[in-house]
Every structure is written in C-alpha cells, then in structure tokens.
Design a protein around this motif. Structure first.
Motif, PDB file in Angstrom:
ATOM      1  N   ARG A  20       0.754  -0.733  -0.249  1.00 48.16           N
ATOM      2  CA  ARG A  20      -0.224  -0.138  -0.238  1.00 48.16           C
ATOM      3  C   ARG A  20       0.882   1.443  -0.025  1.00 48.16           C
ATOM      4  N   ALA A  21       0.392   2.864  -0.556  1.00 51.93           N
ATOM      5  CA  ALA A  21       0.721   3.730  -0.868  1.00 51.93           C
ATOM      6  C   ALA A  21       1.191   4.109   0.689  1.00 51.93           C
ATOM      7  N   ALA A  22       2.081   5.786   1.262  1.00 48.66           N
ATOM      8  CA  ALA A  22       1.956   6.246   2.477  1.00 48.66           C
ATOM      9  C   ALA A  22       1.237   7.054   1.923  1.00 48.66           C
ATOM     10  N   GLU A 226      -5.596   7.813  -6.505  1.00 42.23           N
ATOM     11  CA  GLU A 226      -5.090   7.413  -8.590  1.00 42.23           C
ATOM     12  C   GLU A 226      -3.785   7.508  -8.301  1.00 42.23           C
ATOM     13  N   ILE A 227      -3.524   8.538  -8.022  1.00 38.86           N
ATOM     14  CA  ILE A 227      -2.094   8.331  -7.728  1.00 38.86           C
ATOM     15  C   ILE A 227      -1.331   7.116  -6.960  1.00 38.86           C
ATOM     16  N   ALA A 228      -1.643   6.137  -5.757  1.00 31.72           N
ATOM     17  CA  ALA A 228      -1.440   6.008  -4.640  1.00 31.72           C
ATOM     18  C   ALA A 228      -1.613   4.523  -5.418  1.00 31.72           C
ATOM     19  N   ARG A 229      -1.717   3.864  -6.920  1.00 25.22           N
ATOM     20  CA  ARG A 229      -1.664   3.387  -7.344  1.00 25.22           C
ATOM     21  C   ARG A 229      -0.573   2.743  -8.016  1.00 25.22           C
ATOM     22  N   THR A 230       0.319   4.083  -8.582  1.00 28.16           N
ATOM     23  CA  THR A 230       1.252   3.774  -8.869  1.00 28.16           C
ATOM     24  C   THR A 230       2.529   4.202  -7.638  1.00 28.16           C
ATOM     25  N   ALA A 231       2.662   5.252  -7.402  1.00 25.10           N
ATOM     26  CA  ALA A 231       3.077   6.385  -6.305  1.00 25.10           C
ATOM     27  C   ALA A 231       3.250   4.871  -5.327  1.00 25.10           C
ATOM     28  N   ASP A 232       5.186   5.482  -4.681  1.00 22.26           N
ATOM     29  CA  ASP A 232       4.505   4.742  -3.305  1.00 22.26           C
ATOM     30  C   ASP A 232       4.272   5.884  -2.137  1.00 22.26           C
ATOM     31  N   ALA A 233       3.917   7.566  -2.173  1.00 22.56           N
ATOM     32  CA  ALA A 233       3.812   8.202  -1.419  1.00 22.56           C
ATOM     33  C   ALA A 233       2.383   8.732  -1.503  1.00 22.56           C
ATOM     34  N   VAL A 234       1.760   9.327  -1.452  1.00 19.08           N
ATOM     35  CA  VAL A 234       0.614  10.278  -1.797  1.00 19.08           C
ATOM     36  C   VAL A 234       1.013  11.600  -0.445  1.00 19.08           C
ATOM     37  N   VAL A 235       1.069  13.090  -1.067  1.00 19.54           N
ATOM     38  CA  VAL A 235       1.465  13.903  -0.473  1.00 19.54           C
ATOM     39  C   VAL A 235       0.412  15.332  -0.987  1.00 19.54           C
ATOM     40  N   VAL A 236      -0.339  15.697   0.347  1.00 17.29           N
ATOM     41  CA  VAL A 236      -1.235  16.128   0.615  1.00 17.29           C
ATOM     42  C   VAL A 236      -1.181  17.725   1.897  1.00 17.29           C
ATOM     43  N   GLY A 237      -1.084  18.845   0.605  1.00 14.32           N
ATOM     44  CA  GLY A 237      -0.381  19.862   1.882  1.00 14.32           C
ATOM     45  C   GLY A 237      -2.287  20.876   2.376  1.00 14.32           C
ATOM     46  N   SER A 238      -2.250  21.969   1.223  1.00 17.33           N
ATOM     47  CA  SER A 238      -2.865  22.738   0.817  1.00 17.33           C
ATOM     48  C   SER A 238      -4.172  22.050   0.763  1.00 17.33           C
ATOM     49  N   ALA A 239      -4.706  21.150   0.559  1.00 21.62           N
ATOM     50  CA  ALA A 239      -6.240  20.156   1.214  1.00 21.62           C
ATOM     51  C   ALA A 239      -6.481  21.065   2.531  1.00 21.62           C
ATOM     52  N   LEU A 240      -5.812  20.284   3.501  1.00 24.74           N
ATOM     53  CA  LEU A 240      -5.423  20.349   5.079  1.00 24.74           C
ATOM     54  C   LEU A 240      -5.715  21.684   5.330  1.00 24.74           C
ATOM     55  N   ILE A 241      -4.673  22.835   4.743  1.00 20.90           N
ATOM     56  CA  ILE A 241      -4.696  23.537   5.261  1.00 20.90           C
ATOM     57  C   ILE A 241      -5.679  24.742   5.131  1.00 20.90           C
ATOM     58  N   GLU A 242      -6.069  24.518   3.656  1.00 22.15           N
ATOM     59  CA  GLU A 242      -7.936  24.569   3.335  1.00 22.15           C
ATOM     60  C   GLU A 242      -8.704  24.734   4.462  1.00 22.15           C
ATOM     61  N   ASP A 271      -7.510   6.961   4.037  1.00 22.35           N
ATOM     62  CA  ASP A 271      -8.514   5.530   3.162  1.00 22.35           C
ATOM     63  C   ASP A 271      -8.519   5.578   1.592  1.00 22.35           C
ATOM     64  N   ALA A 272      -8.368   6.234   1.472  1.00 22.97           N
ATOM     65  CA  ALA A 272      -7.967   6.242  -0.545  1.00 22.97           C
ATOM     66  C   ALA A 272      -6.867   6.107  -0.712  1.00 22.97           C
ATOM     67  N   ALA A 273      -6.404   7.161  -0.235  1.00 27.16           N
ATOM     68  CA  ALA A 273      -4.495   6.180  -0.843  1.00 27.16           C
ATOM     69  C   ALA A 273      -4.356   4.220   0.277  1.00 27.16           C
ATOM     70  N   HIS A 274      -4.669   4.132   0.841  1.00 24.29           N
ATOM     71  CA  HIS A 274      -4.283   2.759   1.755  1.00 24.29           C
ATOM     72  C   HIS A 274      -5.423   1.827   0.612  1.00 24.29           C
ATOM     73  N   SER A 275      -6.219   1.580   0.012  1.00 27.36           N
ATOM     74  CA  SER A 275      -7.264   0.730  -0.595  1.00 27.36           C
ATOM     75  C   SER A 275      -7.069   1.495  -1.809  1.00 27.36           C
ATOM     76  N   ALA A 276      -6.670   2.338  -2.266  1.00 25.11           N
ATOM     77  CA  ALA A 276      -6.244   2.005  -4.225  1.00 25.11           C
ATOM     78  C   ALA A 276      -5.682   0.915  -4.315  1.00 25.11           C
ATOM     79  N   ARG A 277      -5.087  -0.367  -4.128  1.00 24.24           N
ATOM     80  CA  ARG A 277      -4.159  -1.201  -5.183  1.00 24.24           C
ATOM     81  C   ARG A 277      -4.622  -1.684  -4.715  1.00 24.24           C
TER      82      ARG A 277
END
Length: 277
Positions: A20-22, A226-242, A271-277
C-alpha cells in the motif's frame, strides 16, 4: 551515524510489504498557534498519516501557493520560530516514537540558526528528514551532506522539467524518498495527468532506487487513490490547510473543531490512498 535504517526507510519497507502507498499530510508548524498545531500533529497518525511533513514558517515562501503562504503568516503572527518547531517535534516524540517526521521549508531559517546547531537540535528532537526547497544539488555541501552525516535523510524534489541530464544530480545524494512535484508551479495547483505521473514515478524510482512520493495539488480522495496506484506515497498539504482555514474562520476559539476539520479530511484521503491497490 547508526547503521540501522531510518524511520523513513523502515516505514516505506513496511508499506511495501503491505502493498500500500503511504499517506503524507503537510501541516504548517504553529498554524494557527503552537498548541493547536501540536494537537493536530499528535492526531494525524490516528487519522492515517504514515509520515508527517511539518512546515517551517518563513517570510518569503516562493514555492508555496496562497493557502500555505497564509498558513505561514498565521504561524509567524502567532510567534512561531524554528526553535519552537523543533520543540513541537520533541513534544510529539514523547507519545509517538514511530511516525517519521520531515521538516519542510527554506534554507534561511536554518542558516540563521547555524547549520551545525540546527542539525544537532533536529536530530535530538526526533526529526527524521529534511526537504529544503531552495537548495539545489550544487549546494549539497551546505546542508545535504552534513545532514546525511548527522543521520537525517535529505529528500530532494524532482519536477516535470527535471530532464535526463539533470536527474542524476538531483538523486545523487538524496535519501529516504524522492518527492515528485507533479506540476511545474506552486503548491495547491492542479496535479499532472495520470499517465504522466505514472511515467515519472517509474523513471525516478529507476534513477534513484528510492520510493517516490507525489504531491502538489492533491485535494480529493479520488485523486489520492489515483496517485497511490503507482506512487509509493501521496502528499497532501494545501487541501488540509484550506480545511483548517475554513474551520478557523467559523470557530476561531474552538481548537477541537479546527483539528477535527483537518483530521476528518486527512482520514478520507488516507483511506483512499491505503485502499487504492
């Protein structure tokens, strides 16, 4: 320097074994104030954070979009400093010795503290890695190499404009993971197309031998998946700050409502990142 793997390396090895992706949330240290920010930081692992990026506020954040710029200004107005940010990590480590912490920011505050002093303090506080966006590979002797000798991972950014000639320099002294900025621009914009991101992830992994995290512009659980299906990790900043800013506007005096707004969104993204694969 210890021969055992860093917390960052160990965490990615565990995630790889689990296929699973981080999920890596970014928050600004001291936004909207020290105590609320620390509470939020402590709550993020339970919301699904596998690693945490902690922003160092700075007066001239040239790579950041409006949301993170505003977060930095709120933190500065509340009296946040680099020393207080390191103290946040120390407080976090009293309860959590497992979640990797990455400081992300600009070189000026580090330079002002003094590189040797900063690295010693960061290591002692429990910091695991650094992302310093305005130090190119040509300046590796300034901070990157000393950080490695101290036992801190130095994480480099790669972008869509990082060509084959430039890439070896970018990944040469990188450790922990490579951070792929999916668009050429500031934080909070749109992410790159799926096929473009997937191709870039493969290219960076082949060049570096390291996990690849993808960030800039990830705002929804669907995009995180979508990103977690190929990347090892998904980084989110602005959405959380907003989310934090919106809650702050409604309930300035309610720390619980502010932290809840951020952790609720973080959990849906995780949850979305962890369950993408």
């Amino acid at each position: 320097m210890s021969s055992s793997p860093s917390r960052i390396t160990a965490r990615f090895e565990t995630l790889k074994a689990e296929n699973r992706a981080a999920f890596i949330p970014f928050i600004m240290a001291g936004d909207p104030d020290y105590d609320t920010s620390l509470d939020l930081m402590k709550q993020l692992p339970a919301a699904g954070a596998d690693l945490i990026e902690l922003g160092i506020c700075f007066t001239d954040p040239m790579a950041d979009g409006p949301a993170i710029q505003a977060a930095g200004l709120r933190a500065l107005a509340a009296g946040q400093t680099l020393k207080k940010t390191l103290q946040m990590v120390r407080e976090f480590r009293k309860e959590d010795d497992a979640t990797p912490i990455i400081l992300m920011g600009y070189y000026n505050p580090v330079y002002s503290m003094g590189v040797d002093n900063f690295l010693a303090e960061a290591k002692d506080a429990g910091v695991d890695g650094l992302i310093v966006v305005d130090l190119p590979p040509e300046e590796d002797e300034e901070l990157c190499l000393p950080a490695g000798k101290t036992g801190l991972d130095f994480i480099r950014l790669a972008t869509p404009t990082t060509d084959d000639k430039r890439l070896p320099s970018v990944v040469k002294n990188t450790s922990g993971f490579v951070y792929y900025v999916s668009v050429a621009g500031i934080t909070g914009g749109a992410t790159g197309a799926n096929d473009t991101v997937s191709s870039a992830v493969g290219r960076l992994k082949a060049a570096s031998g390291l996990p690849v995290a993808v960030g800039f512009g990830v705002k929804t659980p669907e995009r995180a998946a979508e990103i977690a299906r190929t990347a090892d990790a998904v980084v989110v900043g602005s959405a959380l700050i907003e989310a934090l800013a919106g809650a702050l506007e409604k309930d300035q005096n309610s720390r619980d409502k502010i932290t809840s707004a951020v952790t609720s969104l973080a959990k849906s993204l995780a949850d979305a990142a962890h369950s993408a694969r």
